[in-house]
Write a protein that holds these residues in place. Structure first.
Motif, mmCIF file in Angstrom:
data_model
loop_
_atom_site.group_PDB
_atom_site.id
_atom_site.type_symbol
_atom_site.label_atom_id
_atom_site.label_comp_id
_atom_site.label_asym_id
_atom_site.label_seq_id
_atom_site.Cartn_x
_atom_site.Cartn_y
_atom_site.Cartn_z
ATOM 1 N N VAL A 84 -9.239 -10.175 -8.624
ATOM 2 C CA VAL A 84 -10.019 -9.936 -7.404
ATOM 3 C C VAL A 84 -9.173 -9.047 -6.498
ATOM 4 O O VAL A 84 -8.051 -9.404 -6.152
ATOM 5 C CB VAL A 84 -10.311 -11.255 -6.649
ATOM 6 N N PRO A 94 -17.729 -9.603 6.849
ATOM 7 C CA PRO A 94 -18.293 -10.828 6.300
ATOM 8 C C PRO A 94 -17.250 -11.710 5.628
ATOM 9 O O PRO A 94 -16.138 -11.247 5.322
ATOM 10 C CB PRO A 94 -19.320 -10.325 5.275
ATOM 11 N N GLN A 141 -5.813 -20.158 9.784
ATOM 12 C CA GLN A 141 -7.030 -20.954 9.669
ATOM 13 C C GLN A 141 -6.626 -22.318 9.118
ATOM 14 O O GLN A 141 -5.693 -22.429 8.338
ATOM 15 C CB GLN A 141 -7.990 -20.329 8.663
ATOM 16 N N SER A 199 -14.478 -10.685 2.816
ATOM 17 C CA SER A 199 -14.283 -9.224 2.835
ATOM 18 C C SER A 199 -12.808 -8.828 2.841
ATOM 19 O O SER A 199 -12.496 -7.653 2.692
ATOM 20 C CB SER A 199 -15.000 -8.600 4.037
ATOM 21 N N SER A 248 -6.652 -11.834 3.965
ATOM 22 C CA SER A 248 -5.687 -11.210 3.046
ATOM 23 C C SER A 248 -4.944 -10.076 3.741
ATOM 24 O O SER A 248 -3.720 -9.932 3.590
ATOM 25 C CB SER A 248 -6.417 -10.689 1.805
ATOM 26 N N ALA A 296 -8.526 -8.128 -3.169
ATOM 27 C CA ALA A 296 -8.835 -8.631 -1.822
ATOM 28 C C ALA A 296 -8.674 -7.530 -0.776
ATOM 29 O O ALA A 296 -9.408 -7.503 0.219
ATOM 30 C CB ALA A 296 -7.927 -9.810 -1.488
#
Ligand SMILES: Nc1ncnc2c1ncn2[C@@H]1O[C@H](COP(=O)(O)OP(=O)(O)OP(=O)(O)O)[C@@H](O)[C@H]1O
Length: 245
Positions: free
Chosen positions: A40, A61, A102, A64, A68, A42
């Motif tokens: 993936v 979004p 987060q 998105s 990262s 990122a």
């Protein structure tokens, strides 16, 4: 920034910024998780620099690549290709970068005041001075009454406020905040954002915030939009004067 919006004027947040004064600079920095067919990407080849006093929002979004990109800027992830450097920060730059993550980032065994003071203690500050700075920072996010509580006794929003206070106490030169208002109601979020902006104004720190909230992005002067790992646009505007009052 790649690709760059041709209508946007040059700004310090873009590649045209003075390379040596940059707190952090990415050049074609990419971040890929996993290998082969499971890979993936990122972040695709991001090129940008963050200068002192910049106020940047990273919007886009879910998935998105905002977190990262922030992890690359923080040095928490190494770019898979390209470079990330911190030209204006000391060799051991960690004390000069304040991070708001987060999710849960508080140490369960320490109370709120101890959690808030921890970066200062680790940086060698005297315990009592560190505690005073921590209590002052907690007051700035209206969390002074929580000083003696353990993290498990906090709501998600209260814990997020404490994570912001911890960065305010540290007074870093670069503040990287991942959805710092994401778990807060609008009024509390606006208040916490004001505390971050005021702290950054007072110390001259640069501020980079990822957010889904247009009212948060509107209070910052530059907006990067991410989609599928690419930084698509860079917008510049006069920040809204909205306060939390
Ligand atoms: N540790 C990881 N391992 C594998 N894939 C990951 C990892 N971290 C992120 N990704 C993937 O990278 C992409 C970008 O994720 P990222 O968390 O950066 O997005 P985001 O814009 O911050 O999302 P959100 O707004 O939901 O926080 C997503 O496809 C995600 O699934």
């Amino acid at each position: 920034m790649t690709p760059r919006d041709p209508s946007s004027p040059p700004a310090s947040a873009q590649e045209s910024g003075n390379a040596r004064s940059a707190l952090v600079a990415c050049r074609d920095a990419a971040l890929t998780f996993g290998l082969g067919t499971r890979a993936v990407v990122a972040v695709h080849g991001a090129s940008l620099s963050v200068q002192p006093s910049d106020r940047l929002a990273v919007v886009g979004p879910s998935g998105s690549g905002k977190s990262s990109l922030l992890h690359l800027l923080a040095g928490l992830e190494r770019p898979t290709s390209g470079t990330v450097t911190w030209p204006a920060l000391a060799e051991d730059a960690r004390n000069e970068i304040g991070l708001v993550f987060q999710g849960d980032s508080l140490i369960p065994a320490l109370d709120v005041a101890e959690n808030t003071a921890l970066p200062l203690v680790l940086a060698g500050r005297h315990q009592r001075q560190a505690r005073e700075a921590a209590l002052d920072a907690l007051a700035r996010v209206d969390a002074a009454a929580l000083a003696d509580r353990l993290p498990e006794e906090l709501s998600g929003g209260q814990a997020q406020g404490v994570a912001v206070a911890r960065v305010l106490a540290q007074a870093p030169r670069l503040i990287l905040a991942d959805e710092p208002t994401g778990r807060l109601d609008h009024a509390t979020g606006a208040h916490v954002l004001t505390a971050l902006l005021t702290a950054a104004d007072t110390t001259g720190a640069a501020l980079v915030i990822t957010t889904h909230d247009p009212s948060v992005a509107a209070r910052l002067s530059t907006r990067f939009t991410m989609r599928d790992g690419r930084v698509l646009t860079v917008g510049h505007r006069s920040p809204d004067r909205e306060t939390d009052s």
